[in-house]
Structures are given as C-alpha cells and as structure tokens.
Scaffold this active site. Structure first.
Site, PDB file in Angstrom:
ATOM      1  N   VAL A   1       0.839  -1.202   0.000  1.00 41.27           N
ATOM      2  CA  VAL A   1       0.000   0.000   0.000  1.00 41.27           C
ATOM      3  C   VAL A   1       0.876   1.255   0.000  1.00 41.27           C
ATOM      4  CG1 VAL A   1      -1.801   1.287   1.211  1.00 41.27           C
ATOM      5  CG2 VAL A   1      -1.860  -1.227   1.212  1.00 41.27           C
TER       6      VAL A   1
ATOM      7  N   ARG B   1      -3.546   0.625  10.730  1.00 36.90           N
ATOM      8  CA  ARG B   1      -4.260   0.089  11.874  1.00 36.90           C
ATOM      9  C   ARG B   1      -4.302   1.160  12.961  1.00 36.90           C
ATOM     10  NH1 ARG B   1      -6.262  -2.803   9.080  1.00 36.90           N
ATOM     11  NH2 ARG B   1      -6.397  -5.075   9.058  1.00 36.90           N
TER      12      ARG B   1
ATOM     13  N   GLU C   1     -12.745  -0.728  17.155  1.00 39.78           N
ATOM     14  CA  GLU C   1     -13.682  -0.475  16.052  1.00 39.78           C
ATOM     15  C   GLU C   1     -15.014  -1.159  16.328  1.00 39.78           C
ATOM     16  OE1 GLU C   1     -11.787  -1.396  12.324  1.00 39.78           O
ATOM     17  OE2 GLU C   1     -10.279   0.147  12.607  1.00 39.78           O
TER      18      GLU C   1
ATOM     19  N   HIS D   1     -13.282   2.505   8.523  1.00 40.16           N
ATOM     20  CA  HIS D   1     -12.457   1.405   7.989  1.00 40.16           C
ATOM     21  C   HIS D   1     -12.922   1.024   6.573  1.00 40.16           C
ATOM     22  CE1 HIS D   1      -9.789  -2.212   9.310  1.00 40.16           C
ATOM     23  NE2 HIS D   1      -9.627  -1.952   8.028  1.00 40.16           N
TER      24      HIS D   1
END
Ligand code: NAD
Ligand code: 3PG
Length: 596
Positions: free
Chosen positions: A204, A284, A313, A332
């Site tokens: 990423v 994260r 979360e 998310h």
C-alpha cells in the site's frame, strides 16, 4: 493404504502452478468419522479434511459473490454474520474453515472450541492482527490471507483522505449542510512541493507514494525491511524513523500492527514532528496512541488527522478524537470498493479451497513457505523423512523418553541450496504421531516438538560430486534411549536409521550398523539372526503360510556366517501367530515388526 497417499505442502507467496503437485493430496479422510489411529496415519503434513465428505466453511463476514460461488462449488457454506464470540465458538466445532475480515476476533478460544476440526482460517484482506496466530499454529491450523487484492483500494483511500483533509472537504460539507457558507474558515493547504513521509513502504505504501508523486509531492519513506533499490526506482528516499517524522509535512501510515509498531506515534514522537504536520492512517488504529494524538491536535503540533482505522472499532461515539474538528474519519473503508471486495473474495476463496484440498498455500501466514519447484523435487524425500521418523521412534523401547533427535542430510548441494524445514517437519511428524494423539503438520511441527521436550537438531554432510539430486541420504538418530531391537543402536550409541530415494521410492538403507535395502512402501519386519543358509526361505514360508505378501527382502551382515539383519517388507500386518513363529526360529536372535 495410507502409504500410497503422499503429503501436501506449502509454498511461496508468489503465484504457483499446482498441477504437478496435485498427486500430493491425501485421499484418506481425516474427518471425525474415522477411528483415531487411522486418522493419524492418513494425516498429511499440511492439511486437512476428508475428500469424501464436503467440508464446511463458515463465512463470518460479508464476502463478494464470486468468492462465495467458488466456495459453494467445493464446500457447504454457512454465511453467518455478526456472531457474538460465544456463538462463533459454538459454531466453529462444526467447521473445517473459517473466513473473516477485520471485524471478527479469531481468538485462542475459537481454536480451542473447534476441537481440532478447524484447519484453515482465511482472512479476506491483509491485516491478520485479529487472528491469534500463536494459537492457530499450536492447533495446527493454517492461516491464509488475501494480501494483494485490496492494495490499490487502500492506497486510493489514503490519497482520498490526504486530499480531503488538505482541503477540509468533510468539514466544509458538514458546514454547508448545516446551512452555513464559510469560505474563509475552510482555506486549505496545497500539496505540491510538500514532503510526505510514507511509514511502511510495502504494497500500500508504495502505491500511495506513486500516486502522491503525481500530485507533485516530495516523498520520503521509512521501512526497516524495504529494499533501497525498490524505493530508488520510484524516486523515493528511504530514511530513518526520526528523520521521517521530523521533516514531513504529511505522514501517512502503512505498516502492520505488531508489538514493534504498537503506539509508535506517541507523545514522545509527536513532540519531534514539525508544527502543523498532518497525519493520515489507513493502516491500523493501534499504531497511534490515540490519546496522545488528541493532545498533539490540541497543542497544534498536529494540524489535522485523517483516520480510517481505530484502536477499537467501532470507536466510542463520544471519543474526543472522532469528535475533534480537525479530524476527518471514515469507518475502515480502505478496502471497501466493489472491485477490491470481489478481488479479495476470489483471492481468499481460492486460498481456502486450495488449502482444504491439501494443495499448496501461496499466502500462508503461519507456516514456512517453500518454493513450488523445491517442493516438487523434495516430494519423495518428504515421504522418506516421515517414514524414517516413524521407524526410528518405533525402535525405541517403551519407557525411554525421546528427547534428543539428530537428522543428518547427506547431499552434494551447497547448504543454501537445500531447504530442510519441510523435511524436519516430516521427521517430527513421523516421530510424534505414532506415540501421541497429536496431529502434526507443517504448521505445528516445531511447536509440537518443543512442547513435548523433543530437541531436533539438524546436520549437513557435504558430499563430493554432482548435486543433481537434492539429497543422497537422510539419517535419523535418537540419543539416550534403549531400543526394542538392540541391533538398531549404532556404534555411537543412538537408535539409527538411514534411507535414500531410489527411482522415486524411499528405501531404508541402514539400521544401526547394518546395511539393508528395503522399500518403505509397506510395513517392515526386522530380524537379527545368525547368518546361515535357508533363513530367507524359512521366514518367507512362514509369512506365505500366514497369507502375508512379502514385497522386499534384504540381508545386511557383518561378515559371512556372523550376525545379520534381515529387513522384510510386507504388504499386510502379520498376525500374532506369524510373528511368534518367526521369533521361534532358532537362529533368530531378535525381531521387531514396524508399522509404517
Ligand atoms: N484501511 C484498510 O482498509 C486497509 C486496507 C489494506 C491494508 N491495510 C493495512 O495497511 C497496512 C499495510 O498493508 P500492506 O498490504 O501494504 O502490507 P505490506 O506487508 O505489503 O507492507 C507493510 C510494510 O510495513 C513494513 N514495516 C514493518 N514494520 C515496520 C516498522 N516498524 N516501521 C516501518 N515499516 C514497517 C514492512 O516492511 C512492509 O514493507 C497493514 O496494516 C494492513 O492491515 C488497511
Ligand atoms: O487489512 C486489511 O485488509 C484491511 O484493513 C481491510 O480490512 P476489511 O477486510 O475488514 O475491510
């Protein structure tokens, strides 16, 4: 019989062709319907379930249709979303595989509740911090993920947050919907010429860097494990952690959550940053100390933050961080594009089905990865290693604890050219399964050996000559034990067996100091006798009369008319009376039946 089925293995993360290894599948069921001893004999190095009954896959979070279709072709699929931890633990004992995204905690309790049936956990995405990998490994459960299909989606979301934050898009949108028109309040900052620090230069991070370059930003990156040439090729400079956070105008986080990265952005590190820095997190939540971030926002050190992920979360509704006016949040959503979700679903369904079939897992997370070409070459040696382990442990007298095992590999290959992890796992499997109820595979072999106090050391014997074959011989020695068959103790005092592969078939070539040659395709009777004419015929006739088919016979002797060891390969399990009659032959000094 079990020996005709071979073992299934694990491979590298790169895409691999599996056809040449399809024969490695175990055909015998390992499902609950089989008696335990049969299951143990049929257990493969790696996986998994009965090829006769359809396995059951529990899909605990929403998965793309294409992935579900693949799963349904092969398994019973139970899509049960929003299970409580208790419900998950109850259901799991009926499942061979579980597929989750980041919203399901696959805790130790889940593995314990599965009663050994759960063999594969598929994480439909990258981060595996919601799966207790230690517990999975201890339970011999393979964890696979889908590491590539959502990379671009996550990178695009990172860029979306970066640009939206710089131009106050979310805040201005909320303001205008509240009936206001605040053009002066929402003056943004430009990106061109600004320095972006990419923290974690993996899949990423690399894609974010590539895109941010297109926006005219200057990119630096910090990643202790990334190769500098990959960064240079993209015009990105790899720098130290401190340099990255001290010089950046924008910091974008792309590392995994690990003990080393947990709360890596904390009070101490915020204090080192440029005043007015802006933070983006699509990695994260746990990599940021969220309370410290609130303090840094209040102090103006951090001008803005854009966050897709949170320590908990969903985060508490009254969280100061979420409510902070300089913070932009999304729930998310990094991987949540139509395209990424279809891709992830297919990627994980293929990985899980493949693993359940006993094929190679290219995205195994908790097992050594051995490249496919190495596996193909090692296939007969894998069987040899397991059989030698099984033979060696059966030669140990009851009451002698197996604690110290040495595996020696004789090969003309350079040590770096021979990956022995798989062979070690198979020796371990052979050593442990006959004397316990534990199912050993490539995932849990080292753990199981350690837990049982068995120390397995490895030694390489470098041979001269051409290294065409990966190995000449494998030798297994168990030290500090007594033997049921005294002749199996070598001159140096260990129970010793040695074997080699001949024409693709594993052979036993040495027992103690005696050289023999018997194919390891059935079971074996070892007899020590006084070398004299007629012995082969006498033993052969007893076995013939008892309807036991002899596949191989070989005699190794010290010298003519002295002691000899006869190794007899038999297809069937001889009856007690047959074994008794062999033991009663006057020249037979000792004998043992070994179940392969
Ligand atoms: N928000 C989302 O929906 C979403 C989507 C995809 C990925 N992710 C998360 O993004 C992160 C990166 O994913 P990826 O696919 O690029 O993974 P990756 O494994 O390809 O890259 C992670 C990189 O972090 C590096 N790294 C490890 N420890 C580090 C440290 N202490 N400091 C700096 N770098 C370190 C690794 O060397 C690696 O290059 C993961 O946490 C993943 O879970 C989130
Ligand atoms: O690690 C990942 O792959 C992302 O965080 C995506 O998680 P998700 O599958 O729960 O969206």
């Amino acid at each position: 019989m079990a020996a005709s089925a071979s073992s299934s293995l694990i491979s590298s993360r790169s895409p691999i062709k599996l056809t040449s290894l399809s024969s490695l599948r175990w055909k015998l069921p390992v499902s609950v319907s089989l008696p335990r001893h049969q299951r143990r004999r049929a257990s493969p190095v790696f996986v998994v379930v009965s090829m006769d009954a359809k396995p059951t896959v529990l899909v605990a979070e929403k998965l793309g249709e294409a992935g579900l279709a693949l799963l349904k072709d092969f398994a019973n699929v139970d899509c049960s979303y929003n299970l409580s931890p208790e419900e998950l633990c109850t259901k799991i004992s009926l499942c061979d595989a579980l597929i989750v995204r980041s919203g399901t905690k696959v805790s130790r309790e889940v593995f314990e509740s599965s009663g050994g049936r759960l063999k594969v956990v598929g994480r439909a995405g990258v981060g595996i911090d919601n799966v207790d990998l230690g517990a999975a490994t201890e339970h011999g459960c393979l964890v696979v993920n889908a590491p590539t299909a959502n990379t671009v989606a996550a990178a695009e979301h990172g860029i979306a947050l970066l640009t939206a934050m710089a131009r106050n898009v979310a805040q201005a949108d909320a303001s205008i919907k509240a009936g206001k028109w605040q053009r002066n309040k929402y003056v943004g900052v430009s990106l061109v010429g600004k320095t972006l620090a990419v923290m974690g230069f993996g899949k990423v991070g690399t894609e974010v860097a590539r895109r941010a370059k297109g926006l005219g930003m200057h990119i630096i990156a910090h990643d202790p494990y990334a190769p500098a040439d990959r960064a240079h090729a993209l015009g990105v400079e790899l720098v130290s952690f401190d340099e990255a956070i001290k010089t950046a105008d924008f910091i974008s986080l792309h590392m995994p959550l690990t003990p080393a990265t947990s709360k890596i952005l904390n009070d101490e590190n915020f204090a080192k940053m440029k005043k007015g820095v802006r933070i983006i997190n699509v990695a994260r939540g746990g990599v940021i100390d969220e309370e410290a971030l609130v303090r840094a926002l209040d102090a103006g050190i951090v001008a803005q933050a854009a966050l897709d992920v949170f320590t908990v979360e969903p985060p508490p509704k009254d969280s100061r961080l979420i409510q902070h006016e300089n913070v932009t949040v999304t729930p998310h959503l990094g991987a949540s594009t139509m395209e990424a979700q279809e891709g992830v679903a297919i990627e994980i369904a293929e990985a899980v089905v493949g693993a359940l079939r006993g094929e190679l897992a290219a995205t195994a997370v908790n097992a050594p990865m051995v490249p496919a070409e190495v596996l193909t070459e090692l296939k007969p040696y894998v069987t040899l290693a397991e059989k030698l382990g099984r033979l060696a442990v059966q030669l140990v007298a009851g009451g002698s604890g197996v604690k110290s095992v040495k595996v020696s590999y004789a090969s003309a290959r350079a040590p770096d050219d021979l990956d022995t992890r798989l062979l070690r796992a198979m020796v371990t499997k052979g050593l442990i399964e006959p004397i316990s109820s534990v199912f050993v595979n490539l995932v849990n072999a080292d753990f199981t050996a350690k837990q049982r106090g068995v120390r397995i050391s490895e030694e390489r014997v470098i041979l001269d000559g051409s290294p065409e074959k990966p190995l000449e011989t494998i030798q297994v020695q168990i030290a500090n034990v007594e033997s049921r068959f005294a002749s199996a103790i070598s001159e140096s005092g260990e129970v010793t067996v040695e074997g080699k592969v001949k024409d693709g078939v594993p052979h036993l070539t040495k027992v103690g100091a005696f050289e023999v040659d018997v194919s390891l395709e059935g079971n074996i009777i070892l007899c020590r006798q006084v070398d004299q004419p007629g012995m082969i015929g006498t033993v052969g006739s007893i076995l013939g009369e008892e309807n036991v088919n002899v596949s191989f016979m070989s005699v190794g002797r010290i010298a003519p008319r002295k002691q000899a060891v006869m190794a007899i390969g038999v297809d069937e399990h001889p009856s007690k009376s047959a074994l008794k009659r062999i033991g009663e032959i006057p020249a037979v000094e000792e004998f043992v039946f070994l179940d392969l």
